[in-house]
Design a protein around this motif. Sequence first.
Motif, mmCIF file in Angstrom:
data_model
loop_
_atom_site.group_PDB
_atom_site.id
_atom_site.type_symbol
_atom_site.label_atom_id
_atom_site.label_comp_id
_atom_site.label_asym_id
_atom_site.label_seq_id
_atom_site.Cartn_x
_atom_site.Cartn_y
_atom_site.Cartn_z
ATOM 1 N N LEU A 1 -8.270 -9.758 6.612
ATOM 2 C CA LEU A 1 -7.040 -10.038 5.858
ATOM 3 C C LEU A 1 -6.938 -9.109 4.650
ATOM 4 O O LEU A 1 -5.877 -8.553 4.351
ATOM 5 N N HIS A 2 -8.082 -8.905 4.008
ATOM 6 C CA HIS A 2 -8.120 -8.036 2.836
ATOM 7 C C HIS A 2 -7.712 -6.612 3.211
ATOM 8 O O HIS A 2 -6.845 -6.005 2.582
ATOM 9 N N PHE A 3 -8.312 -6.091 4.282
ATOM 10 C CA PHE A 3 -8.002 -4.706 4.667
ATOM 11 C C PHE A 3 -6.552 -4.581 5.136
ATOM 12 O O PHE A 3 -5.847 -3.629 4.772
ATOM 13 N N CYS A 4 -6.100 -5.538 5.954
ATOM 14 C CA CYS A 4 -4.749 -5.427 6.514
ATOM 15 C C CYS A 4 -3.691 -5.523 5.408
ATOM 16 O O CYS A 4 -2.662 -4.848 5.470
ATOM 17 N N THR A 5 -3.965 -6.330 4.393
ATOM 18 C CA THR A 5 -3.040 -6.437 3.269
ATOM 19 C C THR A 5 -2.923 -5.072 2.574
ATOM 20 O O THR A 5 -1.818 -4.588 2.289
ATOM 21 N N MET A 6 -4.075 -4.457 2.364
ATOM 22 C CA MET A 6 -4.097 -3.146 1.709
ATOM 23 C C MET A 6 -3.403 -2.094 2.591
ATOM 24 O O MET A 6 -2.663 -1.243 2.111
ATOM 25 N N SER A 7 -3.622 -2.206 3.878
ATOM 26 C CA SER A 7 -3.068 -1.230 4.806
ATOM 27 C C SER A 7 -1.535 -1.282 4.818
ATOM 28 O O SER A 7 -0.864 -0.246 4.850
ATOM 29 N N ALA B 1 1.278 1.390 3.766
ATOM 30 C CA ALA B 1 2.468 1.726 4.576
ATOM 31 C C ALA B 1 3.689 1.786 3.663
ATOM 32 O O ALA B 1 4.493 2.720 3.723
ATOM 33 N N LEU B 2 3.807 0.791 2.786
ATOM 34 C CA LEU B 2 4.950 0.750 1.861
ATOM 35 C C LEU B 2 4.905 1.918 0.875
ATOM 36 O O LEU B 2 5.939 2.536 0.576
ATOM 37 N N SER B 3 3.699 2.227 0.405
ATOM 38 C CA SER B 3 3.614 3.319 -0.568
ATOM 39 C C SER B 3 3.916 4.668 0.089
ATOM 40 O O SER B 3 4.248 5.632 -0.599
ATOM 41 N N GLY B 4 3.829 4.722 1.414
ATOM 42 C CA GLY B 4 4.263 5.935 2.125
ATOM 43 C C GLY B 4 5.719 6.239 1.807
ATOM 44 O O GLY B 4 6.094 7.397 1.559
ATOM 45 N N PHE B 5 6.548 5.195 1.772
ATOM 46 C CA PHE B 5 7.974 5.397 1.483
ATOM 47 C C PHE B 5 8.212 5.688 0.001
ATOM 48 O O PHE B 5 8.957 6.598 -0.353
ATOM 49 N N THR B 6 7.553 4.900 -0.872
ATOM 50 C CA THR B 6 7.813 5.097 -2.312
ATOM 51 C C THR B 6 7.302 6.468 -2.773
ATOM 52 O O THR B 6 7.959 7.135 -3.577
ATOM 53 N N SER B 7 6.165 6.885 -2.238
ATOM 54 C CA SER B 7 5.672 8.192 -2.710
ATOM 55 C C SER B 7 6.515 9.329 -2.138
ATOM 56 O O SER B 7 6.724 10.337 -2.816
ATOM 57 N N TYR C 1 -18.687 0.013 4.790
ATOM 58 C CA TYR C 1 -18.189 -1.031 5.684
ATOM 59 C C TYR C 1 -16.677 -1.242 5.576
ATOM 60 O O TYR C 1 -16.145 -2.196 6.122
ATOM 61 N N MET C 2 -15.984 -0.385 4.837
ATOM 62 C CA MET C 2 -14.531 -0.579 4.715
ATOM 63 C C MET C 2 -13.894 -0.556 6.100
ATOM 64 O O MET C 2 -14.351 0.165 6.992
ATOM 65 N N ASN C 3 -12.869 -1.345 6.286
ATOM 66 C CA ASN C 3 -12.190 -1.454 7.577
ATOM 67 C C ASN C 3 -13.207 -1.736 8.690
ATOM 68 O O ASN C 3 -13.160 -1.133 9.768
ATOM 69 N N SER C 4 -14.162 -2.616 8.388
ATOM 70 C CA SER C 4 -15.226 -2.998 9.331
ATOM 71 C C SER C 4 -15.983 -1.780 9.847
ATOM 72 O O SER C 4 -16.499 -1.780 10.973
ATOM 73 N N GLY C 5 -16.025 -0.746 9.045
ATOM 74 C CA GLY C 5 -16.719 0.486 9.437
ATOM 75 C C GLY C 5 -15.862 1.418 10.279
ATOM 76 O O GLY C 5 -16.272 2.538 10.587
ATOM 77 N N GLN C 6 -14.663 0.973 10.634
ATOM 78 C CA GLN C 6 -13.796 1.786 11.496
ATOM 79 C C GLN C 6 -12.859 2.620 10.617
ATOM 80 O O GLN C 6 -11.634 2.521 10.713
#
Length: 471
Positions: free
Chosen positions: A96-102, A106-112, A271-276
């Motif tokens: 949940l933590h990683f997906c929230t950040m992900s 995605a949103l910051s792709g548009f704002t940046s 271990y970020m993103n479960s190591g993936q």
Amino acid sequence: MKTIDTIYVNGAFVKPHGTEVFDLISPTDNGLIGKVILGDETDTQLAVAAAKEAFKTFSQTTKEERIAYLQKLYDVVKQRECELIEVMVKEYGGTLHFCTMSIQNALSGFTSAIEVLKTFEFQKIVGKSKVMLQPLGVVGIITPWNASNGFICSKLAMSIASGSTAVIKPSEMSALQTQLLLECFHEAALPKGVFNIVNGRGDVVGATLVNHRDVAKISFTGSTAVGKFIARSAAETMKRVTLELGGKSPNIILDDANLEDAIPMAVSAAYMNSGQACIAGTRLLVHESKIAEVKELLKETVEQVKVGNPADATTVLGPMVNQKQYNRVQEYIQLGMEEGAELLMGGPGKPEGLEAGNFVKPTVFVNVTNDMRIAREEIFGPVLSVITYKTEEEAIEIANDTDYGLQAYVSSSDVMRAKRVASQIVAGRVLINGLYHDPLAPFGGFKQSGIGREMGVYGLEEYVEPKTILV
Ligand code: NAD
């Protein structure tokens, strides 16, 4: 169970010509959660034709118009942020933590992209000439499964910012996530054909895009093996390529670092993103005089790493995306033991009580040497290799002794010293004393981690071609 039986071409959800069915399997319990009907060469041809037609007018739009389109895309994605996180957890198994950040990425792709576009000059005077930075044309966007919607949004945002049009081929394993994102994009009511999405296999839809003479550029994120194949094939039509590939990132803990901070951070980096994660800090370089202390801290930290249901907010490690990926990680753990590395934590097999899903025990090897395959090859799972060094120079040498060069990490209580070390590391990004992300700064790899840069001004420049007008 949901069946995704449409692709998106020329502003509409349409039935694909392709008929192959791909099962969507939950990484958490390996149950069937959906099916997707895959597109084929014909679908890809139609999508490219739609993008080519749309380019005629979209390439003529003003910066202000494109900023408005990007803002619309941001708004519609933002509205369904929670659902997008939920489906990512379910289909991909990210925490949940990683997906929230992900999804925030995605949103910051548009704002940046909006931020960059505001000040980007599409016309310049160089010498006595006018130089126009022209959008490239139809862009083929090919993305992996490990942060699917994030990559789609950031790549599409730059394509739109430049005035190019796009055909997107997401990972076939991300179809539920893609479908929800598409529903958002459709709401934004952009001109028809500006973006098209064809679900399908890499060797079918991906390859058709790479070989297509009407596709001007491929923006690819994925494995180095497929990246090399794309680069070779793209040369046939002289396509521009941006390749964001694999990594084996070094994390140098200098002998003056505060280990109480640096070691938990090193575990998070590995271990970020479960190591993936392509940017995972999987090679931990430790001064030989500190190894006993580091081992103790690693044990303490890794014992606290909670593996399990990715939907649980306290989970740190979710499952591997599929059984194939699980098996790959297991093979590397086995290999590490055979190569003579010492298993400090974790090891083969699944954690107790989690046998149904593709869960891996958080694993740490010590006494690793940089010539072992576990130190050289991208494992893409929660496996950390600890290597000792004698001097700062040797640490830098080991850090750079890799085929990759995507990201690196340095910890020291002396920031100037850390910066000096960072300046000698061959990697696209070096993070000092922490884990950070800057969506406006360039991202990409040296050596076999890729070609080109994404994000910010450097990212946009990869979607335009200079044309000189001499009068
Ligand atoms: P992958 O290379 O197997 O697949 C990536 C995409 O390419 C998928 O959509 C796939 O269908 C497509 N593809 C496969 N064969 C193709 C072909 N012949 N022609 C065209 N397209 C083809 O990678 P993956 O397993 O989905 O993702 C994991 C890899 O991605 C890891 O190596 C990781 O390091 C890398 N990655 C890199 C970054 C980065 O920014 N550098 C980010 C995330 C992931």
